[in-house]
Write a protein that holds these residues in place. Structure first.
Motif, PDB file in Angstrom:
ATOM      1  N   LYS A  69       0.137  10.276   6.734  1.00 36.40           N
ATOM      2  CA  LYS A  69      -0.865   9.596   7.553  1.00 36.40           C
ATOM      3  C   LYS A  69      -0.831   8.090   7.340  1.00 36.40           C
ATOM      4  O   LYS A  69      -0.990   7.304   8.284  1.00 36.40           O
ATOM      5  CB  LYS A  69      -2.256  10.154   7.246  1.00 36.40           C
ATOM      6  N   LEU A  70      -0.605   7.670   6.102  1.00 36.91           N
ATOM      7  CA  LEU A  70      -0.544   6.237   5.819  1.00 36.91           C
ATOM      8  C   LEU A  70       0.642   5.592   6.515  1.00 36.91           C
ATOM      9  O   LEU A  70       0.510   4.562   7.183  1.00 36.91           O
ATOM     10  CB  LEU A  70      -0.462   5.997   4.309  1.00 36.91           C
ATOM     11  N   VAL A  71       1.822   6.202   6.382  1.00 36.45           N
ATOM     12  CA  VAL A  71       3.024   5.640   7.000  1.00 36.45           C
ATOM     13  C   VAL A  71       2.904   5.651   8.519  1.00 36.45           C
ATOM     14  O   VAL A  71       3.312   4.703   9.200  1.00 36.45           O
ATOM     15  CB  VAL A  71       4.292   6.393   6.531  1.00 36.45           C
TER      16      VAL A  71
ATOM     17  N   GLU B 215       0.838  -1.204   0.000  1.00 40.74           N
ATOM     18  CA  GLU B 215       0.000   0.000   0.000  1.00 40.74           C
ATOM     19  C   GLU B 215       0.871   1.252   0.000  1.00 40.74           C
ATOM     20  O   GLU B 215       0.612   2.209  -0.748  1.00 40.74           O
ATOM     21  CB  GLU B 215      -0.919  -0.006   1.219  1.00 40.74           C
ATOM     22  N   VAL B 216       1.928   1.254   0.824  1.00 40.08           N
ATOM     23  CA  VAL B 216       2.838   2.398   0.868  1.00 40.08           C
ATOM     24  C   VAL B 216       3.557   2.548  -0.466  1.00 40.08           C
ATOM     25  O   VAL B 216       3.676   3.653  -1.013  1.00 40.08           O
ATOM     26  CB  VAL B 216       3.847   2.248   2.017  1.00 40.08           C
TER      27      VAL B 216
ATOM     28  N   ILE C 184       9.408   9.015   4.465  1.00 41.61           N
ATOM     29  CA  ILE C 184       8.187   9.714   4.882  1.00 41.61           C
ATOM     30  C   ILE C 184       8.219   9.889   6.401  1.00 41.61           C
ATOM     31  O   ILE C 184       8.538   8.968   7.148  1.00 41.61           O
ATOM     32  CB  ILE C 184       6.930   8.926   4.475  1.00 41.61           C
ATOM     33  N   ASN C 185       7.917  11.099   6.852  1.00 42.23           N
ATOM     34  CA  ASN C 185       7.901  11.454   8.285  1.00 42.23           C
ATOM     35  C   ASN C 185       9.276  11.393   8.937  1.00 42.23           C
ATOM     36  O   ASN C 185       9.387  11.478  10.163  1.00 42.23           O
ATOM     37  CB  ASN C 185       6.941  10.557   9.081  1.00 42.23           C
TER      38      ASN C 185
ATOM     39  N   SER D  15       2.710   2.504  13.083  1.00 46.43           N
ATOM     40  CA  SER D  15       2.301   2.806  14.468  1.00 46.43           C
ATOM     41  C   SER D  15       3.229   3.830  15.115  1.00 46.43           C
ATOM     42  O   SER D  15       3.412   3.828  16.322  1.00 46.43           O
ATOM     43  CB  SER D  15       2.256   1.521  15.313  1.00 46.43           C
ATOM     44  N   PHE D  16       3.832   4.696  14.295  1.00 44.17           N
ATOM     45  CA  PHE D  16       4.659   5.793  14.786  1.00 44.17           C
ATOM     46  C   PHE D  16       3.877   7.092  14.608  1.00 44.17           C
ATOM     47  O   PHE D  16       3.717   7.563  13.486  1.00 44.17           O
ATOM     48  CB  PHE D  16       5.979   5.874  13.998  1.00 44.17           C
TER      49      PHE D  16
END
Length: 525
Positions: free
Chosen positions: A284-286, A43-44, A242-243, A291-292
């Motif tokens: 938001k997905l990552v 998905e990512v 990401i993030n 769970s971070f």
């Protein structure tokens, strides 16, 4: 591709291309506790591909059967981006990686070896000459499998410059198409990192045959700054996540890199192929699959990145958005700027927020509502739209009331009986009474009955929280019926008992209006 826009809204000359290499699925997943399932990785990967990431590093195939399967499946589903797998300099690593990326539209093998004196001595236990031989052998083997080979000098920023140049020259000669000089432990500073790339590119005779890449960790909080410095030094690939997900303090954050290049095209004349309006969605997905949680004040994608509570900031934002925002929320996929209502908010923001919610109040009503809002904000940490709606509705109900609540003190507990000392104002006359009851609410209503005698029957008493949390405002609904007439009124307050008193008194006021009585006490008649 997203156009590059400066603060004035003018296009900028960001014409030189920088490639985005996302390693969320590999380096990001190495964060303790951040493991993702195969389905989550796919998905990512598909979202990264859609948003324009150039290279997706999908995993470390030799690490486990699960990692091999994940890289293979990502290679199969990704339609546009290159898919890379990581491999050490060992032949088994490289062969396993080649098999994993075989189905990719654009397969890449990313092989690495440590080059710093510290790593070579204690980690590899190899001499410099042995490392040089391993570079040639590993890159050659990888190149025999695929046309696109990236070679990395692990701990490159702590590697002696002469030896680093020899390593890079050999890697390119053996067929490496991308050279990555990572700041593996987040040790370097921007000026130093820029100079490193300038020096290596100047001293290595075949440096023009490869693209140079940055890969920075955030141990000193400098990952993004160092990455940008590396680009200024000649690198044209940025490795990020990401993030900023990644081991220890994380990696350079993709969203920060992309928006720094987009917003500051005047000083950083480079462009990426990233569709920036998808950044918040990717974040938001990552966050969900790893769970971070994303810290509230995280640049670009944090919950507060486009939120303003300070009255000074809100006033400026209402006059012109660029007073406090250097990019539009829409440019990163956020619907709009949020004026967060709290104890620091001013009248201007309060008035605009009410207008947004559909309320146009006169000056006196606005002043009364603002006073009540500030009182609520002092007691309640977060003010939601629902809080404001309830507050203003409550104010409107009480605007023409003849019975007003002035003070309430309640004694409650297991000992009993419960009692309520109530002070109200009736047509300007202050009245106080203390009553007991079967519970605190019954005591309050008995006190009201004693002060304002009436024959109305309580048909409904209902409580619900307007918003979430233990400090949520309570909204109480009360329905009273008398002589065939029925009225319903609401009261709201963080204190449920105060809200109950407000609702009951508001219902009595409505009954008085319905009956057209001139004095409250006539209601008893």
């Amino acid at each position: 591709m997203t156009d590059q826009i400066n603060q004035s809204g003018e296009p900028t000359a960001n014409t030189e291309r920088v490639f985005i290499f996302d390693t969320t699925l590999r380096d990001g997943e190495q964060s303790p506790g951040a493991s993702m399932t195969l389905e989550e990785k796919l998905e990512v990967a598909e979202l990264l591909d859609t948003m324009g990431v150039d290279i997706i590093e999908a995993g470390f195939p030799i690490a486990s059967d699960g990692d091999f399967e994940a890289v293979s499946e990502v290679a199969r589903v990704v339609k546009r981006a290159s898919v890379a797998g990581l491999a050490r300099s060992a032949a088994k690593d490289i062969d396993r990686c080649a098999e994993a990326v075989r189905k990719a539209v654009h397969p890449r093998i990313h092989t690495f070896i440590s080059t710093s004196p510290l790593h070579m001595k204690y980690k590899l236990q190899k001499t410099a000459d042995e490392v040089l031989d391993m570079i040639t052998a590993s890159v050659t083997r990888a190149r025999n499998h695929v046309a696109d080979v990236e070679w990395s000098a692990e701990d490159g920023t702590r590697t002696e410059i002469d030896f680093l140049c020899r390593c890079v020259e050999l890697a390119i000669k053996a067929g490496a198409t991308t050279i990555n000089i990572p700041d593996t432990v987040g040790y370097t500073v921007p000026e130093e990192y820029q100079a490193l790339f300038e020096t290596v590119r100047a001293r290595v005779p075949n440096s023009d045959k490869a693209i140079f890449s940055v890969h920075c960790h955030n141990d000193l909080g400098l990952a993004v700054a160092n990455s940008l410095a590396g680009v200024k030094g000649g690198a044209r690939q940025i490795e990020c996540t990401i993030n900023g997900l990644g081991e220890r303090a994380g990696n350079a954050a993709l969203e920060e890199m992309v928006m720094a290049l987009r917003v500051r095209g005047d000083r950083l004349p480079y462009r990426t192929g990233i569709e920036s309006s998808m950044l918040t969605r990717a974040s938001k997905l990552v966050s969900a699959v790893s769970s971070f949680p994303v810290q509230y004040n995280k640049a670009i994608v944090g919950r507060n990145a486009f939120a303003h509570e300070s009255g000074i900031h809100q006033d400026g934002m209402l006059k012109h958005a660029q007073t406090y925002e250097i990019m539009t929320p829409e440019s990163v996929g956020v619907a709009k700027t949020s004026l967060v209502m709290g104890k620091h908010s001013g009248r201007h923001a309060f008035k605009e927020k009410l207008k947004e919610l559909g309320y146009e109040l006169g000056e006196n009503a606005l002043e009364d509502s603002f006073t009540r809002f500030k009182d609520l904000a002092d007691r309640k940490k977060l003010i939601y739209d629902e809080d404001l709606i309830t507050l203003v509705d409550d104010e409107i109900v009480h605007a023409h009331e003849r019975i007003k609540l002035l003070a309430l003190t309640v004694m409650a507990g297991t000992g009993g009986p419960q009692s309520a000392a109530l002070t109200i104002e009736v047509d300007g006359e202050k009245m106080t009474h203390q009553a007991t009851g079967n519970g605190p609410v019954d005591a309050i209503f008995n006190a009201v009955q004693a002060l304002v005698p009436h024959h109305a029957t309580l048909e409904l008493y209902q409580v619900h929280a307007v918003t979430e949390g233990t400090d949520a405002q309570a909204e109480v609904s009360v329905r009273l019926a008398e002589e065939g007439k029925s009225v319903t009124a609401r009261g709201a307050d963080p204190d449920t008992l105060v809200a109950s008193a407000r609702a009951y008194i508001a219902a009595l006021n409505k009954l008085m209006v319905k009956r057209g009585k001139n004095r409250p006490e006539i209601m008893a008649g």
